[in-house]
Design an enzyme around this catalytic site. Structure first.
Site, PDB file in Angstrom:
ATOM      1  N   ASP A  59       0.442  -3.402   0.334  1.00 31.17           N
ATOM      2  CA  ASP A  59       0.172  -2.261  -0.495  1.00 31.17           C
ATOM      3  C   ASP A  59       1.789  -1.728  -1.078  1.00 31.17           C
ATOM      4  OD1 ASP A  59      -0.611  -0.032  -2.168  1.00 31.17           O
ATOM      5  OD2 ASP A  59      -1.689   1.003  -0.605  1.00 31.17           O
ATOM      6  N   LYS A  88       2.077  -0.967   4.356  1.00 29.76           N
ATOM      7  CA  LYS A  88       2.750  -0.641   2.956  1.00 29.76           C
ATOM      8  C   LYS A  88       4.121  -1.469   2.744  1.00 29.76           C
ATOM      9  CE  LYS A  88       0.120   2.941   2.199  1.00 29.76           C
ATOM     10  NZ  LYS A  88      -0.705   3.186   0.997  1.00 29.76           N
ATOM     11  N   LYS A  97     -11.307   4.602  -4.616  1.00 30.45           N
ATOM     12  CA  LYS A  97     -11.439   5.825  -4.198  1.00 30.45           C
ATOM     13  C   LYS A  97     -12.560   6.786  -4.684  1.00 30.45           C
ATOM     14  CE  LYS A  97      -6.829   5.045  -2.170  1.00 30.45           C
ATOM     15  NZ  LYS A  97      -5.440   5.507  -2.174  1.00 30.45           N
ATOM     16  N   ASP A 146      -5.288   0.018  -7.447  1.00 32.48           N
ATOM     17  CA  ASP A 146      -5.524   1.250  -6.661  1.00 32.48           C
ATOM     18  C   ASP A 146      -5.200   2.299  -7.670  1.00 32.48           C
ATOM     19  OD1 ASP A 146      -5.868   3.567  -4.924  1.00 32.48           O
ATOM     20  OD2 ASP A 146      -4.190   2.709  -3.474  1.00 32.48           O
ATOM     21  N   ASN A 156       2.163   0.553  -3.622  1.00 37.01           N
ATOM     22  CA  ASN A 156       2.222   1.836  -4.263  1.00 37.01           C
ATOM     23  C   ASN A 156       2.911   1.796  -5.617  1.00 37.01           C
ATOM     24  OD1 ASN A 156       1.816   2.792  -1.300  1.00 37.01           O
ATOM     25  ND2 ASN A 156       0.419   3.902  -2.419  1.00 37.01           N
TER      26      ASN A 156
HETATM   27 MG    MG Z   1      -2.866   1.863  -2.064  1.00 36.76          MG
END
Ligand code: MG
Length: 370
Positions: A184, A159, A263, A239, A186
């Site tokens: 990642d 992250k 997901k 994502d 976000n």
């Molecule tokens: Mg992600």
């Protein structure tokens, strides 16, 4: 959570979970709702799903069953009963899992058998995630990756956020030149006139040979992701932007999605994930299964989904015991970065009643009408 998991969008401290049990003639099935305590930028929080699942959702399933002479709707039809919005898809995924579990147990088949994916003898490859450490120390990230590497993981996702990106990833890359390394963000970076500094930082990741840079920009902004993808050597992965099949179609068409983190729960369940990976495969977009810090039930479902051929990269399938103090459900042992799927009928192992009795906060039992 065993430890706080830091991301650019907030820190995960607790992992309350909603399970759905469906009882019908001849058996029962369990599903798990993926909603997180605080939700995410695009996923509603757990409290909203608790309200929905204990309110209108079960009524809708019961009405669908009543319309079929008392027979529950088959799991692939569940999605059509719910609104095509983020809460509707998360609810559908939980109900679909419970009905699928019931169906598979009645049929004596495991989810992996049902999906017919490909598993080589070595098992399903497992990827790991490292959060942003509380003190923002580069050494903590490297130490976490060292531990995962020693445990056999060969794909690690780290992250990042603006200002904590090039330094930790460069240090990890120096220590592990062969590791499949992903970042990642976000959705924490900005693009365009207000994001010149961010663009420079992201370009600074290019020499590190990352497998992908996940969700650099806010979820709705597909055009800017496409522009960024055109200038970065690092493949851009989406994502949070991939909340529906429509958004996946659009993202691929615009060139905004060079890698897909899919997901199942966010897309509406197992059937939706199967449809999404088929599109990725047909479009030549590498994909992997992403996670929501599930307990063993939903995570083992994700591991079975990860055997479908469109999932060409290791998914977020690390054992829940790595991030949860208590996992009520069984999960396969991860050895050398791989796991073997359970072969017992059903989606996965049910939550341990003793753990539910000890930690359960509320149970709502809704009888079917008529
Ligand atoms: Mg992600």
């Amino acid at each position: 959570m065993r430890h706080p998991v830091g991301t650019a969008a907030g820190t995960h401290l607790e992992r309350p979970v909603i399970y759905v049990e469906v009882r019908a003639d001849g058996g029962a099935g369990w599903g798990e709702c993926a909603a997180l305590a605080d939700g995410t930028a695009v996923d509603p929080p757990l409290e909203r799903l608790w309200q929905d699942l204990t309110g209108k959702v079960v009524g809708r399933v019961a009405a669908a069953a009543a319309a079929r002479g008392g027979r529950l709707p088959p799991s692939p039809q569940v999605r059509s009963l719910f609104n095509a919005d983020p809460a509707g898809r998360l609810a559908a995924a939980a109900i679909e899992m419970a009905l699928l579990d019931l169906e598979l147990r009645a049929a004596g088949r495991s989810l992996a058998e049902h999906l017919g994916g490909v598993v080589d003898g070595a098992g399903v490859p497992v990827g790991a995630v490292v959060g942003i450490p509380p003190g923002h120390r580069v050494g903590d990230v490297v130490a976490a990756v060292d531990g995962l590497f020693e445990a056999g993981y060969r794909r690690v996702r780290v992250k990042i956020e603006p200002g904590f990106d090039v330094a930790p990833l460069s240090a990890v890359r120096r220590a592990h030149p062969e590791l499949a390394l992903q970042a990642d963000a976000n959705g924490a970076y900005r693009w365009g006139a207000s994001g010149l500094e961010d663009a420079r930082r992201l370009a600074g990741l290019d020499p590190l040979g990352l497998s992908c840079l996940e969700q650099p920009l806010p979820a709705p902004d597909l055009p800017s992701h496409a522009e960024l993808a055109a200038v970065l050597e690092t493949p851009v992965c989406l994502d949070e932007s991939l909340g529906s099949h429509r958004s996946l179609v659009d993202a691929i068409r615009y060139g905004a999605c060079e890698v897909a983190c899919l997901k199942p729960a966010r897309l509406g369940g197992v059937a939706a994930a199967r449809q999404a990976q088929a599109l990725c495969q047909a479009s030549g977009v590498p994909a992997f299964v992403g996670g929501f810090f599930e307990t063993g039930l939903a995570r083992v479902a994700n591991a079975a989904v990860a055997t479908l051929p469109g999932f060409t990269m290791a998914g977020d399938l690390g054992a829940p015991a790595g991030y949860l103090e208590v996992d009520p459900c069984p999960y396969p042992v991860v050895r050398a970065g791989r796991l073997h799927l359970p072969t017992a009928p059903g989606v996965g192992g049910w939550p341990d009643p003793a753990v539910l009795a000890r930690f359960g906060l509320a149970t709502v039992w809704i009888p079917a009408q008529g």
